[in-house]
Write an enzyme that holds these catalytic residues in place. Structure first.
Site, PDB file in Angstrom:
ATOM      1  N   HIS A  67     -10.822   8.341  -3.759  1.00 26.45           N
ATOM      2  CA  HIS A  67     -10.862   8.454  -2.289  1.00 26.45           C
ATOM      3  C   HIS A  67     -10.404   9.737  -1.954  1.00 26.45           C
ATOM      4  O   HIS A  67      -9.672  10.454  -2.625  1.00 26.45           O
ATOM      5  CB  HIS A  67      -9.780   7.342  -1.747  1.00 26.45           C
ATOM      6  CG  HIS A  67     -10.080   5.940  -1.498  1.00 26.45           C
ATOM      7  ND1 HIS A  67     -10.382   5.095  -2.811  1.00 26.45           N
ATOM      8  CD2 HIS A  67     -10.367   5.235  -0.462  1.00 26.45           C
ATOM      9  CE1 HIS A  67     -10.870   4.178  -2.329  1.00 26.45           C
ATOM     10  NE2 HIS A  67     -11.004   4.068  -1.050  1.00 26.45           N
ATOM     11  N   PRO A  68     -11.034  10.360  -0.711  1.00 31.13           N
ATOM     12  CA  PRO A  68     -10.699  11.541  -0.468  1.00 31.13           C
ATOM     13  C   PRO A  68      -9.315  11.552   0.394  1.00 31.13           C
ATOM     14  O   PRO A  68      -9.031  10.415   0.905  1.00 31.13           O
ATOM     15  CB  PRO A  68     -11.577  11.931   0.857  1.00 31.13           C
ATOM     16  CG  PRO A  68     -12.002  10.637   1.383  1.00 31.13           C
ATOM     17  CD  PRO A  68     -12.142   9.906   0.233  1.00 31.13           C
ATOM     18  N   GLU A  86     -16.317   8.726   9.664  1.00 26.41           N
ATOM     19  CA  GLU A  86     -16.424   7.883  10.857  1.00 26.41           C
ATOM     20  C   GLU A  86     -14.852   7.168  10.994  1.00 26.41           C
ATOM     21  O   GLU A  86     -14.430   7.163  12.091  1.00 26.41           O
ATOM     22  CB  GLU A  86     -17.353   6.667  10.884  1.00 26.41           C
ATOM     23  CG  GLU A  86     -18.685   7.150  11.275  1.00 26.41           C
ATOM     24  CD  GLU A  86     -19.673   6.105  10.917  1.00 26.41           C
ATOM     25  OE1 GLU A  86     -20.815   6.415  11.012  1.00 26.41           O
ATOM     26  OE2 GLU A  86     -19.255   4.864  10.922  1.00 26.41           O
ATOM     27  N   GLN A  88     -11.946   8.244   9.486  1.00 32.82           N
ATOM     28  CA  GLN A  88     -10.951   9.338   9.874  1.00 32.82           C
ATOM     29  C   GLN A  88     -11.113   9.738  11.138  1.00 32.82           C
ATOM     30  O   GLN A  88      -9.999  10.011  11.784  1.00 32.82           O
ATOM     31  CB  GLN A  88     -11.146  10.320   8.742  1.00 32.82           C
ATOM     32  CG  GLN A  88     -10.981   9.992   7.214  1.00 32.82           C
ATOM     33  CD  GLN A  88     -10.472  11.243   6.465  1.00 32.82           C
ATOM     34  OE1 GLN A  88      -9.858  11.973   6.724  1.00 32.82           O
ATOM     35  NE2 GLN A  88     -10.872  11.025   5.242  1.00 32.82           N
ATOM     36  N   ILE A 121      -4.987   4.461   3.137  1.00 33.82           N
ATOM     37  CA  ILE A 121      -4.508   3.280   3.977  1.00 33.82           C
ATOM     38  C   ILE A 121      -5.993   3.192   4.809  1.00 33.82           C
ATOM     39  O   ILE A 121      -6.952   4.149   4.801  1.00 33.82           O
ATOM     40  CB  ILE A 121      -3.502   3.812   4.938  1.00 33.82           C
ATOM     41  CG1 ILE A 121      -3.277   2.790   5.699  1.00 33.82           C
ATOM     42  CG2 ILE A 121      -4.310   5.000   5.761  1.00 33.82           C
ATOM     43  CD1 ILE A 121      -1.931   3.053   6.591  1.00 33.82           C
TER      44      ILE A 121
HETATM   45  C1  2AL Z   1      -9.706   6.684   3.648  1.00 32.43           C
HETATM   46  C2  2AL Z   1     -11.036   6.631   4.093  1.00 32.43           C
HETATM   47  O1  2AL Z   1     -12.047   7.630   3.491  1.00 32.43           O
HETATM   48  N1  2AL Z   1     -11.366   5.701   4.962  1.00 32.43           N
HETATM   49  C3  2AL Z   1     -10.265   5.196   5.091  1.00 32.43           C
HETATM   50  O2  2AL Z   1     -10.233   4.287   5.865  1.00 32.43           O
HETATM   51  N2  2AL Z   1      -9.274   5.795   4.342  1.00 32.43           N
HETATM   52  N3  2AL Z   1      -9.142   7.646   2.885  1.00 32.43           N
HETATM   53  C4  2AL Z   1      -7.715   7.570   2.468  1.00 32.43           C
HETATM   54  N4  2AL Z   1      -7.301   8.313   1.504  1.00 32.43           N
HETATM   55  O3  2AL Z   1      -6.976   6.417   2.893  1.00 32.43           O
END
Ligand code: 2AL
Length: 174
Positions: A67-68, A86, A88, A121
């Site tokens: 995950h980023p 979308e 974020q 999250i």
């Molecule tokens: C992300 C994501 O890319 N989309 C999301 O709902 N949460 N990434 C993250 N680190 O929580």
């Protein structure tokens, strides 16, 4: 696309359509393809989330590492996946002011230092204030507890992504 159409997809098309329901982990979609046919969207959701749950702890951590960061380098560089961008942006993370950005970067850094994977999250279920609150709160978790919390968030993200790609199941006719 309804579940009947999903069941009829070739392996290549299935992975093309559903390959990012778990962020940057098309191998999960590839594995789930062989469990067709799915009786319903709910059954497809269960197949993916049960597959994740059955992975050993290192596998779960591997998913988290795919995950980023939220409001991180990929968002700045325009290298997020379409889905992640979308999500974020929907939570307002593409419009943080300088103070919010540095707060998020500091907490993301502390989190990664503590747990060894990025904070995850479901952004579609939270706004930026809730995300920052949860990030602070979850920093106090123990490692096993936090890994489990983060994987539950991956499942929420996955279910919402599936629901945006596959038509809802018809209501039960009794
Ligand atoms: C992300 C994501 O890319 N989309 C999301 O709902 N949460 N990434 C993250 N680190 O929580």
């Amino acid at each position: 696309m309804d579940i009947t159409r999903i069941n009829s997809l070739s392996y290549e098309d299935f992975v093309h359509v559903l390959g990012n329901v778990v962020e940057n982990c098309p191998v999960i979609t590839a594995a789930v393809w062989s469990m067709r046919p799915f009786a319903s969207l709910a059954a497809l959701e269960a197949a993916v989330t049960d597959f994740i749950e059955a992975l050993p702890e290192q596998g779960k951590e591997g998913i988290l590492r795919c995950h980023p960061d939220l409001a991180g380098r990929d968002l700045r560089n325009g290298t997020l996946t379409r889905e992640s961008l979308e999500e974020q942006a929907g939570a307002g993370l593409d419009a943080l002011d300088a103070a919010e950005l540095s707060h998020m970067a500091r907490l993301n850094g502390e989190y990664k230092e503590r747990f060894g994977f990025p904070f995850v999250i479901c952004a579609r279920m939270n706004d930026k204030e809730a995300i920052l609150r949860q990030l602070s709160r979850r920093l106090a978790h123990g490692c096993a507890e936090e890994r489990a919390s983060a994987i539950e968030e991956v499942k929420k993200i996955c279910r919402l992504r599936l629901r945006s790609l596959v038509l809802p199941d018809p209501p039960n006719r009794l």
